[in-house]
Scaffold this motif. Sequence first.
Motif, PDB file in Angstrom:
ATOM      1  N   ASN A  20      -5.838  -1.158  -7.885  1.00 46.74           N
ATOM      2  CA  ASN A  20      -7.036  -1.909  -7.524  1.00 46.74           C
ATOM      3  C   ASN A  20      -7.378  -1.614  -6.067  1.00 46.74           C
ATOM      4  N   ARG A  21      -6.377  -1.673  -5.207  1.00 47.94           N
ATOM      5  CA  ARG A  21      -6.574  -1.343  -3.795  1.00 47.94           C
ATOM      6  C   ARG A  21      -6.902   0.132  -3.625  1.00 47.94           C
ATOM      7  N   TYR A  22      -6.236   0.974  -4.387  1.00 53.34           N
ATOM      8  CA  TYR A  22      -6.446   2.423  -4.316  1.00 53.34           C
ATOM      9  C   TYR A  22      -7.908   2.765  -4.601  1.00 53.34           C
ATOM     10  N   LEU A  23      -8.440   2.241  -5.709  1.00 51.66           N
ATOM     11  CA  LEU A  23      -9.816   2.558  -6.085  1.00 51.66           C
ATOM     12  C   LEU A  23     -10.802   1.959  -5.100  1.00 51.66           C
ATOM     13  N   ARG A  24     -10.512   0.758  -4.625  1.00 51.68           N
ATOM     14  CA  ARG A  24     -11.413   0.130  -3.655  1.00 51.68           C
ATOM     15  C   ARG A  24     -11.457   0.934  -2.359  1.00 51.68           C
ATOM     16  N   LEU A  25     -10.314   1.424  -1.900  1.00 56.02           N
ATOM     17  CA  LEU A  25     -10.283   2.277  -0.706  1.00 56.02           C
ATOM     18  C   LEU A  25     -11.126   3.527  -0.921  1.00 56.02           C
ATOM     19  N   LEU A  26     -10.973   4.141  -2.096  1.00 61.19           N
ATOM     20  CA  LEU A  26     -11.693   5.378  -2.392  1.00 61.19           C
ATOM     21  C   LEU A  26     -13.194   5.141  -2.475  1.00 61.19           C
TER      22      LEU A  26
END
Length: 951
Positions: A759-765
Amino acid sequence: MTDASQPPRDAQRDWRDTVFLPKTDFPMKAGLAAKEPAILARWDSIGLYERLRAERQGRERFILHDGPPYANGDIHMGHAMNKVLKDIIVRSQTLMGKDAPYVPGWDCHGLPIEWKVEEAYRAKKLNKDDVPVAQFRAECRAYAEKWVAVQRAEFERLGVMGDWADPYLTMKYEAEAAIVGELLKFAESGQLYRGAKPVMWSPVEKTALAEAEVEYEDVVSTQIDVAFEIVEAPNAPELVGAHAVIWTTTPWTIPVNQALSYGPEIEYAAVRVSDGRVLLFATELSSASLDRAGLQGEGNGPVVWAGTGKDLEGATARHPMHARGGFFAKPRPLLPGDFVTTDAGTGLVHMAPDHGEDDFELCKRYGIDPVFAVDGAGMYRPDWAWLGGQGSVINKKFVGADGPICADLRGVGALLAASDDFAHSYPHSWRSKAKVIFRATPQWFIPMDRSAIGEQPGAVRSAEVGARSAASDTGDNGATLRETALDAIARTWWIPARAENRITAMVAGRPDWVISRQRAWGVPIALFVDRRTGQYLNDPAVNARIVAAFREQGADAWYADGHQALLGSDYDLADYEVVGDILDVWFDSGCTHVFTVEARYGEGARANLYVEGSDQHRGWFQSSLLESCGTRGRAPYDAVLTHGFALDGQGRKMSKSLGNVVDPLKIIGESGADILRMWVASTDYFDDVKIGKEVLATASDAYRKLRNSFRYLLGALDGFTEAERVPVAEMPELERYVLHRLGMIDTELRAAATGYEFNRYLRLLTDFANEDLSAFFFDIRKDSLYCDAPGDAKRRAYRTVLDTLFHALVRYAAPVLCFTAEEVWQARFPSEDGSVHLLEWPVLPDRHADDALAAKWTGVRALRVQVTEAIEPLRREKAVRSSLEADVTVPDLPLPADALAEAFIVARVTAADTVAVTRTDYHKCGRCWRHLPEVGEDGTLCARCAEVVDA
């Protein structure tokens, strides 16, 4: 050449053909549903999974061991969410350079599959019990094979990459041999016993159930108050002839009653009621009890006796149906029970050791054994003196206030109250949805609190079999299974951290593991029990022959006529009972680490990670833990990730009856798997998550923005070559700042992937692509890209950074948007057998952390936001049509004025006390549309554009 100070004056000229617009065939419209199957076929044709294994051989290995779904029915949203999350994890580990194989698996045995085969039998009016066991097992195998094939295709369509050509199946011969081998390890170490104690039993499926096979539903049951006449009370003779009153919500257990229980410290009172009888209750509950019986009123006399539970020691009562003689004529002792409370009821509890854990343990302590009056179908056995051959005990009418049990109790004057109105939560079989009961039956158990018995190599020993509690058998040979499991839990990384508390509590308080089932489709409990002693045979040579037979013929070997051959010449089959039960499927799945992880990667290998839903704390996570701790002394995993459940858009559990089921196959068919994958990664999957039209629309919008960023990159990089590349040190500040931001994001993305926080990974991207790039960097530099000369240093630096961004972003996106990342990669680097998924984590250009530069441009961006907000009112009032027509004042100039004007995309920036905006008096360049002082008339060219056009 036109002099740069005197630009061309042709204000009517259309300069669009001189602008360097991005060029790409990459479509804005994704069309994923049509494209993805072709991408899957290409991966298959180039052997993508096999190539990865070959190329990563020798690298650090990462094993995510797949929890096996049941091979029955199409996949649902829970399956899709689980498999996509696993695939994202495996792909991200692969991207980080590891050898990350993924072996999918299926649970092929057990009740879910038997039930489906039996449903087909019932439709044809056939009885399973009339079919030879070999035939029935063959039909179960065929059913499982069918659905393995169906689900395999559906999982692959999700983009899940794995060893689909060679998955693990619990019904493969080598798997069945491994499972029975693990069972025999428990037997050889003394961690196995047969005992009769109450277990959860399904009268519909006619088998014991594990806790993980049970779900609780709110129901309305019959509650009754029954009077037992006291015939002896040595410490309170006044109570002889009085009636001890019990309350129960399981009327069907009264025909199996063998005792009553009181709380030693509870205060009791005997009250004479209007009909002349004396009734005994807990003092605190007497008023409510009399209310239920309709006996409150002036006709009630005084308290005849008062005392504590201790005064009831040695008292006996008689069963209301004592006149039937035999079992019912025996006195019912009153026994002290520390579980008796005054929370509800009467303060006295009737004891049926066949049908309750507390009942069983207390009665056993006083030498009262189960009588097995209720059979596997929930019927009283035919020879039972009261209600023999009748039932079922889960039939609402049978046990209701107007049913035969209450009618008979009413007939002998023992039924004080009966009503069909008690609301509570009650266990049901998750498969049949029918009520379950507690029923004492002979079952096989793995004890939680018995130390393993050490064996000398080759020793032959028989283990005691009997209805005894293993909890009291804690020898000094070493740690118990419970102790070993709790220690292993503490050594495991639980994600999220709260999961550790949950499984710790479950293991700390769980009873012995019931591993036997009274069904046909599964791995048999391959034991021989001595008919004279009741002990099971424990001979390593016999065990080795059993394992070898299973490896050659599968578990069907146990149902053939070869038992004497398995025993060998040292034993006579006539002296032994061949155990007919099968293993609980949770034991099967608990062994998957043996025939998958260890079998493929070597003895001692264990999984880095298990990933399943939160319900598996009492299911696969726990059965795997107990199996491995019992045979290897450790957990089979280093880390465990638990996710929530997929709910509908309103947060409700999906149900066909509610009509709110969201079908993942329909979403894939309409929108594509990448939209579903985007949704999975975007959720806070550690908790329950919602999915519906609005949620999917949000995921689709986020996907569209990211896709457009890739489309822009592809177009902007058209024709880019290495000759155009500019060293980082020679780049303008803005490019160096963006590379700094990329480096920061790269570090955070790697940390998020390592911590399984996608969830954090995609939001960062997506935030980086949308806010740092599309809304900032691309926005500022589109003027340079479109209008600067191809050889201009700033434009070259911009395209160099775009190339770096492309290589980084397409890799970052690949674990989540596996199809789109491949499409993007092939659009720029088409090849016969290449794939973005063969690449590794991007190696960024050498950079030096420049905190001063980052702070400076963070300030510029904050100021840019203020300027944009100040322009917006003028845009709404149509005082300016775009920011290019605005002159801006700001309190300070962190960059030169012309650089700030470029960053803010305005005509002019000057210093003043506040941020303010006015319409510029500069004219508009006909090519770049900037308003600049050298443009003498709207539509003519600025100096920069004139030079480019005339070059």
